[in-house]
Design an enzyme around this catalytic site. Structure first.
Site, PDB file in Angstrom:
ATOM      1  CE  LYS A   1      44.173  -0.771 -17.819  1.00 34.66           C
ATOM      2  NZ  LYS A   1      45.071  -1.377 -16.836  1.00 34.66           N
TER       3      LYS A   1
ATOM      4  NE  ARG B   1      48.387  -3.235 -18.582  1.00 36.80           N
ATOM      5  CZ  ARG B   1      49.659  -2.899 -18.525  1.00 36.80           C
ATOM      6  NH1 ARG B   1      50.095  -1.870 -19.211  1.00 36.80           N
ATOM      7  NH2 ARG B   1      50.497  -3.598 -17.785  1.00 36.80           N
TER       8      ARG B   1
ATOM      9  N   GLY C   1      39.808  -8.561 -14.753  1.00 34.41           N
ATOM     10  CA  GLY C   1      40.056  -9.847 -15.392  1.00 34.41           C
ATOM     11  C   GLY C   1      39.177 -10.124 -16.599  1.00 34.41           C
TER      12      GLY C   1
ATOM     13  CG  MET D   1      37.958  -6.039 -20.855  1.00 33.94           C
ATOM     14  SD  MET D   1      36.728  -6.690 -21.992  1.00 33.94           S
ATOM     15  CE  MET D   1      37.178  -5.791 -23.440  1.00 33.94           C
TER      16      MET D   1
ATOM     17  NE  ARG E   1      41.889  -0.671 -10.734  1.00 42.70           N
ATOM     18  CZ  ARG E   1      41.900  -1.863 -11.310  1.00 42.70           C
ATOM     19  NH1 ARG E   1      41.404  -2.016 -12.504  1.00 42.70           N
ATOM     20  NH2 ARG E   1      42.405  -2.903 -10.684  1.00 42.70           N
TER      21      ARG E   1
ATOM     22  CG  HIS F   1      39.880 -13.450 -10.663  1.00 41.66           C
ATOM     23  ND1 HIS F   1      38.878 -14.325 -10.318  1.00 41.66           N
ATOM     24  CD2 HIS F   1      39.376 -12.671 -11.653  1.00 41.66           C
ATOM     25  CE1 HIS F   1      37.830 -14.089 -11.081  1.00 41.66           C
ATOM     26  NE2 HIS F   1      38.107 -13.099 -11.904  1.00 41.66           N
TER      27      HIS F   1
ATOM     28  NE  ARG G   1       2.930  -8.324   2.900  1.00 36.58           N
ATOM     29  CZ  ARG G   1       4.116  -7.890   2.500  1.00 36.58           C
ATOM     30  NH1 ARG G   1       5.144  -7.864   3.341  1.00 36.58           N
ATOM     31  NH2 ARG G   1       4.299  -7.494   1.260  1.00 36.58           N
TER      32      ARG G   1
ATOM     33  NE  ARG H   1      -2.041  -6.511   3.717  1.00 42.42           N
ATOM     34  CZ  ARG H   1      -1.216  -7.080   2.853  1.00 42.42           C
ATOM     35  NH1 ARG H   1      -0.889  -6.461   1.737  1.00 42.42           N
ATOM     36  NH2 ARG H   1      -0.689  -8.255   3.105  1.00 42.42           N
TER      37      ARG H   1
ATOM     38  CD  GLU I   1      -2.939  -4.132  -2.715  1.00 48.74           C
ATOM     39  OE1 GLU I   1      -1.858  -4.731  -2.750  1.00 48.74           O
ATOM     40  OE2 GLU I   1      -3.762  -4.297  -1.807  1.00 48.74           O
TER      41      GLU I   1
ATOM     42  CB  SER J   1       0.268   2.429   1.707  1.00 45.44           C
ATOM     43  OG  SER J   1       1.466   1.704   1.640  1.00 45.44           O
TER      44      SER J   1
ATOM     45  N   GLY K   1       0.888  -0.331  -3.019  1.00 43.01           N
ATOM     46  CA  GLY K   1       1.273  -1.743  -2.961  1.00 43.01           C
ATOM     47  C   GLY K   1       1.781  -2.122  -4.330  1.00 43.01           C
ATOM     48  CB  THR K   2       4.834  -1.099  -6.112  1.00 41.44           C
ATOM     49  OG1 THR K   2       5.660  -1.272  -4.955  1.00 41.44           O
ATOM     50  CG2 THR K   2       4.487   0.363  -6.261  1.00 41.44           C
ATOM     51  CG  ASN K   3       5.096  -6.347  -3.682  1.00 44.47           C
ATOM     52  OD1 ASN K   3       6.089  -5.797  -4.134  1.00 44.47           O
ATOM     53  ND2 ASN K   3       4.984  -6.670  -2.392  1.00 44.47           N
ATOM     54  CG  ASP K   4      -1.200  -7.469  -5.143  1.00 47.07           C
ATOM     55  OD1 ASP K   4      -1.219  -8.482  -5.868  1.00 47.07           O
ATOM     56  OD2 ASP K   4      -1.308  -7.506  -3.901  1.00 47.07           O
TER      57      ASP K   4
ATOM     58  CB  CYS L   1       3.986  -0.834   1.906  1.00 46.56           C
ATOM     59  SG  CYS L   1       2.408  -1.273   1.187  1.00 46.56           S
TER      60      CYS L   1
ATOM     61  CE1 TYR M   1       4.832   4.407   4.158  1.00 45.21           C
ATOM     62  CE2 TYR M   1       3.613   6.452   4.535  1.00 45.21           C
ATOM     63  CZ  TYR M   1       3.630   5.070   4.334  1.00 45.21           C
ATOM     64  OH  TYR M   1       2.465   4.371   4.292  1.00 45.21           O
TER      65      TYR M   1
END
Ligand code: PEP
Ligand code: MG
Length: 891
Positions: free
Chosen positions: A26, A96, A105, A107, A352, A468, A574, A630, A758, A777, A779-782, A844, A864
């Site tokens: 602001k 303000r 809303g 502040m 803004r 709001h 999978r 896989r 992984e 590839s 496997g970033t979950n594991d 993946c 990728y």
């Protein structure tokens, strides 16, 4: 020496827009507008650094602040020609908050500051309107006491209601100067009772009190919740803006309004806004009076009978139009502005970048490129990838049956069905229990944020398009119908009434935030077409990005959806999901329950044609695009029944005794199944499983090639490898099967065999593993699970506490932990390439659809990312933005 206070007004300013971090959004924009020569009431901004100082130094201020403030105030006095606290000609100011990003809303604001028992008389005589002066004073007492002294609103409402009742009137406007004077006396008495001290009469004390309240409110619960939901760091702080008051409520040549330079719902290029004659700004947003349209065209379109600003004050409206043009050209973006007209003179109070729906964001970006205001690259950078999610929200099926009960304003697009709940807490509770809820309120306030977040949709009976509820819902991407005035919400009895219809808490309704309609029951919805501006922008993004985007999919429906969203292949199919089908699970269980290889082979032979058919379908849909399949990954016990009650039926279907089944279930049970007999480890012990799957894949590929003449691009992926010998053995197995199939069928095709990375050991030894892997590839979950030693299935129970305590900024299963897990990914990519220069690299895990993680993947040079079908557009855009940001850094 640090400068703590920045002045603006009178056609000049100390600051400008690029000091946003210091002046807040602001303050920076007030300075910028002032420097542009637009009519901005003079004032000054106390920097965000003072906020940080204040909150770190036990609510005290830097030494030189008081002097700087006094000088800045003197400048304002000189500019306005009035003195703060002067009995005859008092300067009044607004105070303000204004953080770096707008926090609607969150502040607090105080208006009319500087009024007291003496200065109010000065205001009365100078304005020639005692009623206005006393009304302003009582508003000030009310606001200040609430925001600064913590005296609850109801105290004042009570007094006002009683006073009106006694007089026999229903509207505030029916009260005269004497009435307000009486009310002021009572207000002050009530403040003293509640607060324990008299209402402050010294304007300086008022000013410091208000400044302290703004800085303090940065740490209030509402602000903290908002920051947590929107990822705003606490150390940003807020600035305080002190500005000379202008009055929109001094008579019929006065007005106040809010406007967007383009329609924030659709993005249409027309002036869109609301105003009220003889009112203060808060009246427009509070939804107490129904605001009127700015333009004649908008009034006619909405069928409103109250005249537009264009008709009532054509000259000032013309000036406002010119300001609109000027601001859009200057900021090269749609602006959200606030203005006041005092005695026929226009003042700009705020500008803004306007919040907008995703369709509007796309249209505005594409239109502005067409108008030459911005470049394609800028357009691509203007859209928040996660915002695209809104476009994927369902709309009502035009052919679905529906019973409309009422209509409100189309405040935030998308259709949603859910049960009626009346409070934010209830909304949160029911949503956590897995129910879809529609939060129904007379109006919403910042305290309701958590419930709005939990709800599928929001319905209010009061308030306009800038209320709001409307603003917050648009920001969150929740469907919202606002101001449905026909509805009577009764919180106490838990009902909504409209004509002779009564809806109760727990009843299902559907709201359509694009049309403003409200329906009884659940109405069928459909997914939107992704064309028009969306398609245009995505084409631009595709032209910029270098990262490919694939999808994680295994059903034909998911594959088709992903293709329609622009997926360039399958990064993870999978295969186990195909085993859960009711007709197949029997054969899978037979295979698991077999005691010898022969028995297993027999059962696998039953599965072969079914798997083959799955792959045929997928290859046909993907038409030569890469498909990473896989081989079986989960531990086998996942396919067996858990409950004793299912045992006899399952045993019978599989042709074994209940005892044998029970025995196998016990044998297969593992203490840590995620670290157990799963992934490639299954095939080391039971190679026939992967043999069958490999055969199904290659037979399918050959069949499709024969039939269509187009070769499927097959990538066979071996999961959970941690040792090079595992991969060496299993790659050989897959290649042997491929050769056998090629020999049998007399057809050949190119294919790749690779692995998932992984496990941390696989990252460390990626150079050795790459000898047998044609692709990695991630496997970033594991990989996240095993790097943190954090169970992906159980972490949900305690990770929120880590986030709440600031130990973790984000759930590492949602956004890649770039410091830790990311290091392993980067290392493995580098080591893999060392062995095999052109090794194909992808990701993946779920992170493939998270914009920050996509940026990281671009940075380490993956080929990728692969994500769920609905995340594909998000990943495409994020990849383009990553390319642009990298290009910027490289320059
Ligand atoms: C992974 O581990 O990241 C992965 C994609 O596989 P899954 O989620 O099936 O374990
Ligand atoms: Mg995995």
């Amino acid at each position: 020496m640090t400068k703590w206070v920045y002045s603006f007004g009178g056609g000049t300013a100390d600051g400008k827009a690029d000091l946003r971090n210091l002046l807040g959004g602001k303050g920076a924009n007030l300075a910028e507008m002032s420097a542009l020569g637009l009519p901005v009431p003079p004032g000054f901004t106390i920097t965000t650094e003072v906020c940080t100082y204040f909150n770190q130094h036990g609510h005290s201020y830097p030494d030189s602040l008081a002097d700087e403030l006094a000088q800045a105030l003197a400048k304002v006095e000189a500019e306005v020609g009035a003195l703060f606290g002067d009995a005859k000609n008092p300067l009044l100011v607004s105070v303000r908050s204004g953080a770096r990003v707008s926090m609607p809303g969150m502040m607090d604001t105080v208006l009319n500051l500087g009024l007291n028992d003496v200065t109010v008389e000065g205001l009365a005589s100078r304005s020639g309107d005692p009623r206005f002066a006393y009304d302003s004073y009582r508003r000030f007492i009310q606001m200040y006491s609430n925001v600064v002294l913590g005296v609850d609103h109801h105290n004042f409402e009570e007094i006002l209601e009683l006073e009106k009742e006694e007089k026999g009137v229903s509207l505030d406007t029916e009260l005269n100067a004497e009435d307000w004077q009486r009310i002021i006396v009572q207000y002050k008495e009530r403040v003293e009772e509640e607060h324990g001290k008299a209402f402050p009469q010294d304007p300086k004390e008022q000013l410091w009190g208000a400044i302290e309240a703004v800085f303090g409110s940065w740490m209030n619960q509402r602000a903290i919740t908002y920051r947590r939901l929107h990822g705003v760091p606490e150390d940003w702080g807020t600035a305080v803006n002190v500005q000379a008051m202008v009055f929109g409520n001094m008579g019929d040549d006065c007005a106040t309004g809010v406007a967007f330079t383009r329609d924030p719902s659709t993005g249409r290029n027309y002036f869109y806004g609301e105003y009220l004659v003889n009112a203060q700004g808060e009246d427009v947003v509070a939804g107490i009076r129904t605001p009127q349209s700015l333009t004649k065209a908008a009034r006619e379109e909405s069928g409103g009978d109250l005249p537009s600003m264009e008709e009532v004050m054509p000259e000032v409206f013309g000036q406002l139009l010119a300001v609109r043009e000027r601001l859009e050209r200057h900021y090269r973006d749609m602006q959200d502005i606030e203005f006041t007209v005092q005695s026929g003179k226009l003042y700009m109070l705020q500008t803004r970048s306007g919040k907008r729906t995703t369709p509007a964001a796309l249209k505005i970006a594409v239109d502005m490129v067409a108008d030459g205001l911005i470049t394609r690259e800028e357009a691509v950078q203007r859209i928040d990838p996660l915002q695209l999610d809104q476009l994927l929200h369902p709309t009502l099926d035009p052919n679905a049956e529906r019973v409309i009960v009422a209509r409100g304003l189309p405040a935030s697009p998308g259709a949603a069905s859910g049960i009626i709940v009346f409070s934010a807490d209830e909304a949160e509770k029911r949503a956590q229990a897995g129910e879809a809820v529609i939060l129904c309120r007379v109006e919403t306030s910042p305290e309701d944020i958590h419930g709005m977040h939990a709800a599928k949709g929001i319905l209010t009976t009061r308030g306009g398009m800038t209320s709001h509820a409307a603003v917050v819902a648009r920001g969150m991407g929740r469907a919202c119908v606002a101001g449905a005035g026909e509805l009577r919400v009764d919180y106490r009895n838990g009902t909504i009434r409209v004509r002779d219809i009564e809806l109760k808490a727990g009843d299902t309704i559907t709201i359509d935030g694009s049309s403003g309609e409200i329906y009884r029951g659940a109405v069928q919805t459909i997914q939107p077409e992704l064309s028009g501006d969306f398609a245009t922008l995505m084409t631009w993004a595709d032209g910029i990005r270098t990262l490919k985007v694939r999808t994680n999919a295994e059903t034909p429906t998911d594959c088709r959806t992903a293709i329609s969203f622009g997926a360039e292949g399958i990064g993870l199919c999978r295969t186990e999901h195909m085993f859960f089908d009711t007709t197949r699970i029997v054969a899978v269980r037979e295979m698991i329950l077999a005691e010898h290889t022969e028995g297993r082979r027999k059962a696998l032979a039953k599965l072969l044609p079914m798997q083959r058919q799955d792959f045929v379908e997928i290859f046909k849909i993907m038409r030569g695009l890469p498909v990473t399949i896989r081989l079986l990954d989960p531990p086998l016990h996942e396919f067996l029944p858990r409950e004793e009650t299912e045992f006899s039926e399952v045993a019978e279907a599989a042709g074994v005794s209940v005892e044998l089944l029970r025995d196998r279930v016990i044998k297969l049970a593992e203490m840590n199944p995620m670290l157990g007999h799963r992934g490639c480890r299954l095939a080391i012990t039971y190679p026939e499983i992967y043999e069958m799957q490999a055969r199904a894949i290659f037979e399918a590929a050959v069949a499709v090639q024969k039939e269509s003449g187009e070769a499927p691009l097959v990538e066979v992926m071996i999961p959970l490898v941690s040792m090079e010998a595992e991969l060496a053995r299993l790659t050989a197995l897959v290649r042997d099967v491929a050769e056998a199939v090629f020999k049998e069928t007399g057809e050949r095709l190119e294919y790749l065999v690779g692995t998932m990375i992984e496990l941390p050991r696989a990252c460390l030894l990626a150079d050795r593993i790459a000898k047998d892997a044609e692709f990695f590839s991630f496997g970033t979950n594991d990989l996240t699970q095993t790097t943190f030693g954090l169970s992906r299935d159980d972490a949900g129970n305690f990770l929120p506490a880590y986030e709440a305590r600031g130990i973790l900024e984000q759930d590492p299963f949602v956004s890649l932990d770039q410091d830790g897990v990311g290091q392993l990914v980067a290392m493995a990519a580098e080591r893999g390439r060392r062995t095999r220069e052109n090794i194909k690299l992808g990701i993946c895990g779920e992170h493939g659809g998270d914009p920050a993680s996509v940026r990281f993947c671009h940075g380490v040079g993956l080929d990728y990312v692969s994500c769920s079908p609905f995340r594909v557009p998000i990943a495409r855009l994020a990849a383009a933005q990553a390319a642009l940001q990298k290009a910027e850094r490289d320059v």
